[in-house]
Enzyme design. Sequence first.
Site, PDB file in Angstrom:
ATOM      1  N   ARG A  93     142.818  70.252   1.546  1.00  0.00           N
ATOM      2  CA  ARG A  93     144.214  70.404   1.096  1.00  0.00           C
ATOM      3  C   ARG A  93     144.205  70.404  -0.422  1.00  0.00           C
ATOM      4  NH1 ARG A  93     149.843  67.677   3.093  1.00  0.00           N
ATOM      5  NH2 ARG A  93     149.350  69.117   4.778  1.00  0.00           N
ATOM      6  N   HIS A 144     149.778  77.599   4.785  1.00  0.00           N
ATOM      7  CA  HIS A 144     149.555  76.409   5.624  1.00  0.00           C
ATOM      8  C   HIS A 144     149.318  76.901   7.067  1.00  0.00           C
ATOM      9  CE1 HIS A 144     149.457  72.364   6.825  1.00  0.00           C
ATOM     10  NE2 HIS A 144     150.717  72.000   6.681  1.00  0.00           N
ATOM     11  N   GLN A 186     149.542  74.686  10.299  1.00  0.00           N
ATOM     12  CA  GLN A 186     150.917  74.325  10.647  1.00  0.00           C
ATOM     13  C   GLN A 186     151.574  75.417  11.483  1.00  0.00           C
ATOM     14  OE1 GLN A 186     152.959  71.438   9.573  1.00  0.00           O
ATOM     15  NE2 GLN A 186     154.194  72.291  11.227  1.00  0.00           N
ATOM     16  N   ASP A 231     162.001  74.402   5.243  1.00  0.00           N
ATOM     17  CA  ASP A 231     160.961  73.561   4.635  1.00  0.00           C
ATOM     18  C   ASP A 231     161.636  72.827   3.468  1.00  0.00           C
ATOM     19  OD1 ASP A 231     158.538  72.498   3.727  1.00  0.00           O
ATOM     20  OD2 ASP A 231     157.857  74.367   2.788  1.00  0.00           O
ATOM     21  N   CYS A 261     158.430  71.995   9.333  1.00  0.00           N
ATOM     22  CA  CYS A 261     157.050  71.479   9.310  1.00  0.00           C
ATOM     23  C   CYS A 261     157.008  69.974   9.057  1.00  0.00           C
ATOM     24  CB  CYS A 261     156.240  72.227   8.261  1.00  0.00           C
ATOM     25  SG  CYS A 261     156.988  72.200   6.619  1.00  0.00           S
ATOM     26  N   ARG A 272     150.383  69.344  16.343  1.00  0.00           N
ATOM     27  CA  ARG A 272     149.374  69.495  15.288  1.00  0.00           C
ATOM     28  C   ARG A 272     148.038  68.977  15.804  1.00  0.00           C
ATOM     29  NH1 ARG A 272     150.786  69.765   9.996  1.00  0.00           N
ATOM     30  NH2 ARG A 272     148.652  70.552   9.862  1.00  0.00           N
TER      31      ARG A 272
HETATM   32  N1  NVA Z   1     156.026  73.224   1.328  1.00  0.00           N
HETATM   33  C1  NVA Z   1     155.636  71.860   1.581  1.00  0.00           C
HETATM   34  C2  NVA Z   1     154.989  71.744   2.918  1.00  0.00           C
HETATM   35  C3  NVA Z   1     154.618  70.340   3.315  1.00  0.00           C
HETATM   36  C4  NVA Z   1     153.932  70.284   4.639  1.00  0.00           C
HETATM   37  C5  NVA Z   1     154.714  71.401   0.474  1.00  0.00           C
HETATM   38  O1  NVA Z   1     153.806  72.170   0.105  1.00  0.00           O
HETATM   39  O2  NVA Z   1     154.896  70.288  -0.050  1.00  0.00           O
HETATM   40  N1   CP Z   2     153.578  69.242   7.914  1.00  0.00           N
HETATM   41  C1   CP Z   2     152.587  68.680   7.220  1.00  0.00           C
HETATM   42  O1   CP Z   2     151.591  69.322   6.863  1.00  0.00           O
HETATM   43  O2   CP Z   2     152.768  67.365   6.982  1.00  0.00           O
HETATM   44  P1   CP Z   2     151.877  66.442   6.050  1.00  0.00           P
HETATM   45  O3   CP Z   2     152.119  66.879   4.631  1.00  0.00           O
HETATM   46  O4   CP Z   2     152.379  65.056   6.334  1.00  0.00           O
HETATM   47  O5   CP Z   2     150.437  66.623   6.421  1.00  0.00           O
END
Ligand code: NVA
Ligand code: CP
Length: 312
Positions: free
Chosen positions: A100, A127, A130, A227, A267, A295
């Site tokens: 990540r 992502h 997801q 989101d 998500c 997930r």
């Molecule tokens: N768009 C959000 C998704 C979190 C799962 C982020 O990148 O923070």
């Molecule tokens: N939806 C998602 O990826 O959640 P987290 O940021 O908690 O992993």
Amino acid sequence: MRHFLKETDFSRAEVAEIFALARDLKRKRGQRLQLLAGQTWAMIFAKSSTRTRVSFEVAIHELGGNPLFLNTNDIQIGRGETIADTAKVLSRFVHGLIVRTYAQSDLEQLAAHGGLPVINALTDYLHPCQIYADAFTAAEHWAGPKGDLLASLKGRKIAFLGDTRFNMANSWILGASLFGMKVALAGPKGYEPGATVRSEAMKIGAEFDFTTDPYEAVAGADIVYTDVWTSMGQEKEAAARKRKLLPYQVNGKLFAAAKKDALFMHCLPAHAGEEVTQQVLDNPRCIIFDEAENRLHMQKAILAVLTRSSAP
Ligand code: NVA
Ligand code: CP
């Protein structure tokens, strides 16, 4: 060597197989399977995570493997060791990487230098884990316990509201056609899908509609999706984003403008009162916690198919 860096790294036939496997693994939750026996998978995270981290750690453990969580602040990459060297070193110890981070190009570099499978656990750009779980969750809802999962998504419309210029929107742009779905995005001027995703969509023949009118996007939609307005790394823009994105809030009125039986998906994490109201989160057609649970089953299916394909 196979990687899962973007939605289209698996073919449609493989997606059908991954969905079927996720359903099967969900049923077999109590059984200890040994698909990753003797393997250690490093999880390199440069951003916070609840669902992705926990679902991967539990998935690897339940498949007989060992997850190794590495926060980038704790390893030398946080002090400037190059991505290429990190990848080469880790490949001497572990069997795969789950990453990540911010730039999709960092992930591509890790994949290029590591000599071991790399999974995208979220970048600013995409992502994919997801939306595989999201599409599976909707399919499970529509296909029932025995129906054809992928076939149940055919021709379905998803409306994506809010920040249509970041990872979740991009993932739906690249993923919807793979699942046989149509995607309509609605967001304000300045938050439209960017040049990179547009050109990638064109290359793979993925079509999408963009409008600044949220009601136009949700008309006839089977899924209403949103989101957070401020993604990880955008904290300085939070106030401006709240002002600009408010017309795209999924509230009772907007949700009611979709199909009568439309599902609400997100998500997570959600910010009630911002991108979605508590009223919509409390609606029985809001399936966010099934989405979160899936997930786990989806991570297992992705790991299983990826490691099988990566075998020498
Ligand atoms: N768009 C959000 C998704 C979190 C799962 C982020 O990148 O923070
Ligand atoms: N939806 C998602 O990826 O959640 P987290 O940021 O908690 O992993």
